[in-house]
Design a protein around this motif. Structure first.
Motif, PDB file in Angstrom:
ATOM      1  N   LEU A 255       0.813  -1.209   0.000  1.00 35.09           N
ATOM      2  CA  LEU A 255       0.000   0.000   0.000  1.00 35.09           C
ATOM      3  C   LEU A 255       0.847   1.261   0.000  1.00 35.09           C
ATOM      4  O   LEU A 255       1.877   1.338   0.677  1.00 35.09           O
ATOM      5  CB  LEU A 255      -0.912   0.027   1.228  1.00 35.09           C
ATOM      6  CG  LEU A 255      -1.879  -1.146   1.422  1.00 35.09           C
ATOM      7  CD1 LEU A 255      -2.647  -0.984   2.727  1.00 35.09           C
ATOM      8  CD2 LEU A 255      -2.839  -1.260   0.243  1.00 35.09           C
ATOM      9  N   LEU A 256       0.382   2.250  -0.756  1.00 33.07           N
ATOM     10  CA  LEU A 256       0.872   3.621  -0.683  1.00 33.07           C
ATOM     11  C   LEU A 256      -0.299   4.440  -0.153  1.00 33.07           C
ATOM     12  O   LEU A 256      -1.249   4.711  -0.884  1.00 33.07           O
ATOM     13  CB  LEU A 256       1.320   4.122  -2.049  1.00 33.07           C
ATOM     14  CG  LEU A 256       1.760   5.590  -2.133  1.00 33.07           C
ATOM     15  CD1 LEU A 256       2.923   5.882  -1.193  1.00 33.07           C
ATOM     16  CD2 LEU A 256       2.135   5.959  -3.565  1.00 33.07           C
ATOM     17  N   GLY A 257      -0.258   4.791   1.130  1.00 32.22           N
ATOM     18  CA  GLY A 257      -1.438   5.335   1.778  1.00 32.22           C
ATOM     19  C   GLY A 257      -2.488   4.251   1.863  1.00 32.22           C
ATOM     20  O   GLY A 257      -2.237   3.178   2.404  1.00 32.22           O
ATOM     21  N   ASP A 258      -3.660   4.498   1.290  1.00 37.41           N
ATOM     22  CA  ASP A 258      -4.701   3.465   1.263  1.00 37.41           C
ATOM     23  C   ASP A 258      -4.881   2.873  -0.133  1.00 37.41           C
ATOM     24  O   ASP A 258      -5.845   2.153  -0.394  1.00 37.41           O
ATOM     25  CB  ASP A 258      -6.026   4.037   1.768  1.00 37.41           C
ATOM     26  CG  ASP A 258      -6.505   5.241   0.944  1.00 37.41           C
ATOM     27  OD1 ASP A 258      -5.799   5.623  -0.018  1.00 37.41           O
ATOM     28  OD2 ASP A 258      -7.566   5.794   1.281  1.00 37.41           O
ATOM     29  N   ALA A 289       9.193   6.285  -1.564  1.00 43.24           N
ATOM     30  CA  ALA A 289       7.845   6.390  -1.023  1.00 43.24           C
ATOM     31  C   ALA A 289       7.707   5.551   0.240  1.00 43.24           C
ATOM     32  O   ALA A 289       8.282   4.452   0.340  1.00 43.24           O
ATOM     33  CB  ALA A 289       6.825   5.940  -2.064  1.00 43.24           C
ATOM     34  N   GLN A 290       6.945   6.012   1.194  1.00 45.74           N
ATOM     35  CA  GLN A 290       6.668   5.264   2.417  1.00 45.74           C
ATOM     36  C   GLN A 290       5.516   4.297   2.145  1.00 45.74           C
ATOM     37  O   GLN A 290       4.366   4.700   1.972  1.00 45.74           O
ATOM     38  CB  GLN A 290       6.285   6.206   3.555  1.00 45.74           C
ATOM     39  CG  GLN A 290       5.954   5.487   4.858  1.00 45.74           C
ATOM     40  CD  GLN A 290       7.147   4.746   5.439  1.00 45.74           C
ATOM     41  OE1 GLN A 290       8.126   5.354   5.831  1.00 45.74           O
ATOM     42  NE2 GLN A 290       7.068   3.428   5.468  1.00 45.74           N
ATOM     43  N   LEU A 291       5.835   3.020   2.081  1.00 45.90           N
ATOM     44  CA  LEU A 291       4.843   1.987   1.792  1.00 45.90           C
ATOM     45  C   LEU A 291       4.556   1.174   3.050  1.00 45.90           C
ATOM     46  O   LEU A 291       5.343   1.178   4.003  1.00 45.90           O
ATOM     47  CB  LEU A 291       5.345   1.067   0.678  1.00 45.90           C
ATOM     48  CG  LEU A 291       5.794   1.734  -0.628  1.00 45.90           C
ATOM     49  CD1 LEU A 291       6.299   0.682  -1.608  1.00 45.90           C
ATOM     50  CD2 LEU A 291       4.662   2.543  -1.245  1.00 45.90           C
ATOM     51  N   THR A 292       3.439   0.460   3.025  1.00 45.70           N
ATOM     52  CA  THR A 292       3.111  -0.438   4.134  1.00 45.70           C
ATOM     53  C   THR A 292       2.607  -1.756   3.585  1.00 45.70           C
ATOM     54  O   THR A 292       2.052  -1.827   2.479  1.00 45.70           O
ATOM     55  CB  THR A 292       2.036   0.170   5.061  1.00 45.70           C
ATOM     56  OG1 THR A 292       0.839   0.408   4.297  1.00 45.70           O
ATOM     57  CG2 THR A 292       2.509   1.456   5.701  1.00 45.70           C
TER      58      THR A 292
END
Length: 316
Positions: A255-258, A289-292
């Motif tokens: 995910l990148l954000g939602d 990019a900050q991913l989750t």
């Protein structure tokens, strides 16, 4: 097929498609260090093995696959892909020719579909395709590594696997091997890829795709993306948040954000890098990019260049 090496002291079985070999023999961190020192071996005998024999084998395989095989020297390991007409990777196998047959290993369960496909394509060619998983076991040994990205693999007569282990030991588990493989950026078909994956996305241009050979199924897609650059997605190495005592499941959303921008493939705990994984991500997602994934923050490290679709990390 359950490996007899699961009976070695300390052996703990893997899970999923890797359940028939040892995940570790008591210390996967220590086993990684053993392999990095060029010692020991890994039991990969759960992988399927296919043999192609007959006088036309290399010319025939050359015409069907992504690899230049017509003049393949004896006992030189190489990677080979079979693509769909649209250029998607359908089969991946890794092997060598011994002067009489080309023998290769592939993912567990992938041998029978590969044999079925190749059998349908024989026509009048003088070739014979056989699943020889019951005869040959795959191993990986760092001391066997020579030239080429797949040179550490060996094919051992299955009835000699226990004797091989005694001579090549110490035995190191699949978790140690997977951690080093992931750090190399070497994908597994069906785990780090999906049905839409083209070779340019997975870093297979070069190691398993030869760009200067004749036509083969799916070549137009490969050549067009290589010439124009900018493949739709790219394989990336993820550094996972080490504070979480878990690894994401294969196929988990990235995910990148939602917004879903990719999926995670295989993951492992590396003795130096910490928890790492391979993932397929959209090309235009920035590297910083900050991913989750699964609620965990992850950072990226480039494996496939997003502009040209070439592997930028060493394969061995």
């Amino acid at each position: 097929m359950r490996s007899p090496l699961l009976d070695l002291p300390g052996a703990v079985a893997g899970d999923g498609v890797d359940r028939d070999v040892a995940a570790h023999y008591g210390s996967f961190n220590g086993e990684q260090r053993t392999l990095e020192k060029g010692e020991g071996f890994v039991d990969l005998s759960h992988r399927d093995v296919v043999r192609v024999s007959g006088p036309d084998r290399l010319t025939w395989l050359h015409s069907l696959t992504t690899q230049h095989l017509e003049a393949l020297p004896p006992r030189v390991w190489t990677g080979v892909l079979v693509l769909s007409p649209q250029g998607h990777v359908e089969h991946a196998f890794f092997g060598y020719d011994d002067g009489e047959a080309f023998t290769a290993h592939t993912e567990p369960g992938a041998g029978a579909p590969l044999v079925a496909f190749l059998d349908r394509m024989r026509f009048m060619m003088r070739v014979e395709v056989t699943d020889v998983t019951n005869e040959l076991a795959t191993t990986w040994r760092p001391s066997a590594s020579g030239d080429g990205p797949y040179a550490g693999y060996e094919l051992v007569p299955r009835e000699q696997l226990t004797a091989y282990a005694e001579a090549a030991g110490p035995a190191c588990g699949l978790w140690a091997f997977e951690a080093l493989r992931i750090a190399r950026g070497e994908p597994r078909l069906g785990l780090d890829t999906d049905h839409r994956t083209i070779p340019n996305e997975a870093g297979w241009i070069g190691p398993a795709v030869h760009l200067d050979k004749g036509c083969y199924r799916g070549q137009e897609t490969v050549a067009r993306v290589h010439t124009l650059g900018r493949p739709p997605r790219r394989l990336t190495l993820l550094h996972l948040d080490g504070s979480e005592n878990r690894l994401p499941a294969v196929g988990a959303d990235l995910l990148l954000g939602d917004k879903v921008v990719g999926f995670v493939g295989t993951s492992a705990r590396h003795h130096e890098l910490g928890p790492i994984a391979l993932a397929m991500v959209k090309r235009n997602v920035p590297l910083d990019a900050q991913l989750t994934v699964d609620g965990m923050p992850v950072a990226q490290e480039m494996v496939v260049d997003p502009e040209v679709g070439l592997h930028v990390r060493p394969l061995r």
